[in-house]
Motif scaffolding. Structure first.
Motif, PDB file in Angstrom:
ATOM      1  N   PRO A 175      34.528  26.918 -40.143  1.00 49.47           N
ATOM      2  CA  PRO A 175      33.698  27.964 -39.523  1.00 49.47           C
ATOM      3  C   PRO A 175      34.345  28.649 -38.319  1.00 49.47           C
ATOM      4  O   PRO A 175      34.111  29.838 -38.110  1.00 49.47           O
ATOM      5  CB  PRO A 175      32.441  27.204 -39.092  1.00 49.47           C
ATOM      6  CG  PRO A 175      32.863  25.779 -38.991  1.00 49.47           C
ATOM      7  CD  PRO A 175      33.924  25.596 -40.032  1.00 49.47           C
ATOM      8  N   GLU A 176      35.151  27.916 -37.551  1.00 48.97           N
ATOM      9  CA  GLU A 176      35.683  28.500 -36.320  1.00 48.97           C
ATOM     10  C   GLU A 176      36.549  29.717 -36.643  1.00 48.97           C
ATOM     11  O   GLU A 176      36.350  30.798 -36.090  1.00 48.97           O
ATOM     12  CB  GLU A 176      36.477  27.444 -35.535  1.00 48.97           C
ATOM     13  CG  GLU A 176      35.640  26.227 -35.099  1.00 48.97           C
ATOM     14  CD  GLU A 176      35.552  25.144 -36.165  1.00 48.97           C
ATOM     15  OE1 GLU A 176      36.136  25.326 -37.261  1.00 48.97           O
ATOM     16  OE2 GLU A 176      34.891  24.107 -35.922  1.00 48.97           O
ATOM     17  N   LEU A 232      40.509  24.811 -34.551  1.00 49.99           N
ATOM     18  CA  LEU A 232      39.711  23.854 -33.776  1.00 49.99           C
ATOM     19  C   LEU A 232      39.326  22.625 -34.595  1.00 49.99           C
ATOM     20  O   LEU A 232      39.138  21.547 -34.071  1.00 49.99           O
ATOM     21  CB  LEU A 232      38.438  24.526 -33.256  1.00 49.99           C
ATOM     22  CG  LEU A 232      38.563  25.355 -31.978  1.00 49.99           C
ATOM     23  CD1 LEU A 232      37.276  26.117 -31.727  1.00 49.99           C
ATOM     24  CD2 LEU A 232      38.895  24.472 -30.786  1.00 49.99           C
ATOM     25  N   SER A 233      39.170  22.830 -35.906  1.00 56.19           N
ATOM     26  CA  SER A 233      38.856  21.666 -36.729  1.00 56.19           C
ATOM     27  C   SER A 233      39.822  21.603 -37.903  1.00 56.19           C
ATOM     28  O   SER A 233      40.451  22.587 -38.281  1.00 56.19           O
ATOM     29  CB  SER A 233      37.398  21.676 -37.186  1.00 56.19           C
ATOM     30  OG  SER A 233      37.097  22.843 -37.886  1.00 56.19           O
ATOM     31  N   GLU A 234      39.905  20.415 -38.461  1.00 53.93           N
ATOM     32  CA  GLU A 234      40.880  20.169 -39.508  1.00 53.93           C
ATOM     33  C   GLU A 234      40.160  19.619 -40.722  1.00 53.93           C
ATOM     34  O   GLU A 234      39.379  18.669 -40.622  1.00 53.93           O
ATOM     35  CB  GLU A 234      41.905  19.144 -38.994  1.00 53.93           C
ATOM     36  CG  GLU A 234      43.047  18.884 -39.931  1.00 53.93           C
ATOM     37  CD  GLU A 234      43.840  17.633 -39.528  1.00 53.93           C
ATOM     38  OE1 GLU A 234      44.645  17.168 -40.351  1.00 53.93           O
ATOM     39  OE2 GLU A 234      43.621  17.104 -38.410  1.00 53.93           O
ATOM     40  N   TRP A 235      40.427  20.222 -41.873  1.00 58.31           N
ATOM     41  CA  TRP A 235      39.821  19.757 -43.112  1.00 58.31           C
ATOM     42  C   TRP A 235      40.607  18.561 -43.622  1.00 58.31           C
ATOM     43  O   TRP A 235      41.839  18.605 -43.688  1.00 58.31           O
ATOM     44  CB  TRP A 235      39.841  20.877 -44.140  1.00 58.31           C
ATOM     45  CG  TRP A 235      39.098  20.566 -45.395  1.00 58.31           C
ATOM     46  CD1 TRP A 235      37.770  20.764 -45.650  1.00 58.31           C
ATOM     47  CD2 TRP A 235      39.650  20.019 -46.604  1.00 58.31           C
ATOM     48  NE1 TRP A 235      37.457  20.361 -46.915  1.00 58.31           N
ATOM     49  CE2 TRP A 235      38.593  19.905 -47.529  1.00 58.31           C
ATOM     50  CE3 TRP A 235      40.918  19.615 -46.989  1.00 58.31           C
ATOM     51  CZ2 TRP A 235      38.768  19.404 -48.816  1.00 58.31           C
ATOM     52  CZ3 TRP A 235      41.101  19.106 -48.275  1.00 58.31           C
ATOM     53  CH2 TRP A 235      40.032  19.003 -49.173  1.00 58.31           C
ATOM     54  N   LYS A 236      39.923  17.458 -43.940  1.00 58.59           N
ATOM     55  CA  LYS A 236      40.615  16.244 -44.370  1.00 58.59           C
ATOM     56  C   LYS A 236      40.544  16.022 -45.876  1.00 58.59           C
ATOM     57  O   LYS A 236      41.550  15.827 -46.526  1.00 58.59           O
ATOM     58  CB  LYS A 236      40.012  15.018 -43.659  1.00 58.59           C
ATOM     59  CG  LYS A 236      40.283  14.964 -42.169  1.00 58.59           C
ATOM     60  CD  LYS A 236      41.731  14.607 -41.933  1.00 58.59           C
ATOM     61  CE  LYS A 236      41.935  13.985 -40.570  1.00 58.59           C
ATOM     62  NZ  LYS A 236      43.366  13.832 -40.273  1.00 58.59           N
ATOM     63  N   SER A 237      39.331  15.986 -46.386  1.00 52.99           N
ATOM     64  CA  SER A 237      39.178  15.664 -47.807  1.00 52.99           C
ATOM     65  C   SER A 237      37.780  16.032 -48.272  1.00 52.99           C
ATOM     66  O   SER A 237      36.913  16.362 -47.459  1.00 52.99           O
ATOM     67  CB  SER A 237      39.388  14.163 -48.030  1.00 52.99           C
ATOM     68  OG  SER A 237      38.382  13.444 -47.333  1.00 52.99           O
TER      69      SER A 237
END
Lengths: 257, 312
Positions: free
Chosen positions: B70-71, B178-183
């Motif tokens: 979203p960021e 700002l955020s990281e997609w993992k799985s």
């Protein structure tokens, strides 16, 4: 890791089990003499804050602050959060009947964040009155913080936050640094009931009261409600006596098979 | 009006819900531009350009947008909106739309209108409140309107045929990561997708176990239906959370909804009461589900459902 400060948002809403009736002027729903309680998703957020402290230890979670924006009676909701285990309450008070839209609430929250400097903000994913599902995302946007919405699992190690999110079709895992905004979904936890001693203790906890004006936030509504109506009623149907009759009705009367 | 549609994709394919959003955008009058961003945005742009009602496609081919974090996605929509001067932004009230568009609204300083079920003008919108127990009509005073629409309230846009929209590549906006997609763990199924299925068969607490859901799946497969569940069944672990139908799960409005062993809590009704025909199978004749069902059958689901499957 220095101690975490957690800010939890709580909203007073019509109780989930209360029968909702549209008022006769068609301007809203009847709220007088209707049971109110804490928004269920916010209860989950409060519970998660308390569980984080129980898990990480009191020195790691130094303060849990509960924040509500609403009329005088919202204090009851703050007391519930304090009875569950929050340390202090902040109440941004508005006049009875003043409607606070999600954007206004997010702005009020952002001002409290400047004062209280939390590392983690926990909110319910949506309030069950206006069902907007916006405040957490808006707050994260205003603060330029990462957001993890619809959380069903949350883990903090040092200042790294890992969240399992409920998405269409299943689950997704994301990681962010703190500070961050997290919104709670149904399956994050099951909130506790406050014990009687804790309810008594909560009465002595501090609540700070402010107004939007104190915080220099304009809460003028952007949306005008033109009318509120009852949803179209479904007519009750018939009870059939057998599987054969059901199939016949679906094929020949409803035409859906 | 000039409308920007936030298009969603999954596995390099256009999400069905975007087609509903396009129909809603069309109702606003004025041109419709669709924005698609992700690693294969150019491929998805081809399907978007072939969607009826889309006048222009803007695509941003960039891995950073693949998971619609979203960021960065909100920042991108803001940049593209400014470029084309859109007055309205429309997305689906899906997990992704709900995640991204309120953040965008805050960046634009506007009050979003969520879960829109009716559009009565450029600034007048209809939406359910209190889990659908009341319907509000609201007028927005904001210069830019951001809407998430309930997909079941707007039919999916069809193919445009030979009148394809023009596509234009655009560059990424500033990224913050700002955020990281993992799985992810997405339940794969050959059955029709719940939210858009023409027929839905749902099971509740009375199905008793994950194994008990077999009778639900068999009936669903016989009639080509999607499979849903009540919150009680999901919470009890009989099936995956993605199958939950209700106010806090999926909202469905199929031609045929078969509620099996579901008592009919308000929460569940909010997610399916707009279905065209509702069938309820329950052993409790006083279950609230019978009050809204077109056809009710009282009895043991483990007898009735296999018989129904066999006779269809």
């Amino acid at each position: 890791m220095s101690g975490l400060r957690i800010l939890v948002g709580v909203k007073r809403v019509v109780d989930f089990a209360a029968k909702v009736r549209v008022n006769s002027q068609q301007t809203g729903v009847e709220t007088a003499n209707v049971k109110h309680s804490m928004n269920p998703f916010d209860e989950i957020a409060v519970e998660e804050a308390i569980r984080l402290r129980e898990k990480l230890g009191k020195d790691k979670v130094t303060e849990i602050i509960a924040l509500t924006c609403g009329p005088k009676k919202s204090q009851e909701t703050l007391r519930t959060a304090l009875a569950m285990g929050a340390d202090k309450g902040v109440h941004v008070e508005v006049a009875d009947g003043q409607i606070l839209e999600p954007l206004a609430v997010a702005k009020l929250f952002s001002k409290i964040v400047e004062k209280e400097k939390p590392d983690l903000i926990l909110l319910g994913k949506q309030a069950i009155d206006d069902d907007s599902n916006q405040t957490g995302q808006m707050l994260a946007g205003l603060l330029s913080w990462p957001q993890a919405t619809f959380a069903s699992k949350l883990d903090i190690q040092d200042k790294l936050l890992t969240v399992v999110r409920e998405v269409d079709g299943g689950l997704e895992t994301i990681a962010t640094k703190l500070p961050a905004v997290v919104t709670a979904d149904l399956r994050l936890n099951e909130p506790r009931y406050a014990s009687l001693p804790n309810i008594m203790k909560a009465k002595k906890k501090k609540i700070e009261t402010l107004t939007p004006k104190d915080l220099n936030v304009d809460v003028t509504q952007r949306l005008e409600t033109l009318k509120v109506t009852e949803p179209p009623k479904r007519k009750g149907g018939i009870v059939v006596g057998s599987v054969d009759e059901l199939i016949d009705k679906l094929r020949n009367e409803a035409g859906v098979l | 009006a000039s409308t920007l549609v936030f298009a969603e994709h999954k596995d390099s394919k256009l999400e069905e819900s975007t087609l509903n959003a396009v129909t809603a955008a069309r109702k606003l009058g004025g041109p419709v531009t669709a924005l698609i961003a992700g690693k294969d945005a150019d491929k998805v742009a081809v399907s978007l350009a072939d969607t009826e009602g889309v006048d222009k496609v803007v695509y941003v081919k960039d891995d950073a947008y693949e998971h619609s974090l979203p960021e960065d996605t909100a920042a991108l929509i803001r940049a593209i909106r400014e470029k084309i001067g859109a007055t309205h932004i429309v997305g689906a009230h899906s997990a992704t739309g709900k995640n991204v568009l309120p953040r965008l609204s805050a960046l634009l300083d506007v009050q979003q209108i969520s879960d829109v079920i009716g559009i009565e003008g450029e600034d007048v919108f209809v939406r359910p409140i209190y889990a659908g127990n009341a319907i509000a009509t609201v007028k927005s005073a904001d210069p830019i309107k951001v809407l998430t629409i309930r997909t079941t309230s707007f039919p999916a846009a069809g193919k445009s045929g030979d009148k394809k929209a023009e596509s234009e590549e655009s560059s990424a906006a500033d990224k913050s990561a700002l955020s990281e997609w993992k799985s992810e763990s997405i339940s794969k199924s050959d059955r029709p997708e719940l939210a858009s299925a023409k027929r839905v068969v749902s099971g509740g607490r009375a199905v008793k176990s994950a194994d008990g859901f077999k009778v639900i799946y068999e009936l669903a497969d016989k009639i080509g239906a999607g499979v849903g569940a009540s919150r009680a069944a999901v919470d009890a672990g009989y099936c995956d959370n993605s199958m939950q139908v209700g106010q806090t799960g999926k909202i469905v409005a199929p031609e045929l909804y078969v509620a099996i062993g579901i008592s009919g809590a308000i929460q569940h009704l909010a997610g399916m009461k707009d279905s065209k025909v509702i069938v309820a199978i329950n052993k409790d004749p006083d279950a609230p589900i019978f009050q809204i069902a077109d056809y009710g059958l009282v009895g043991d689901l483990f007898t009735i459902v296999p018989e129904l499957t066999k006779k269809l």
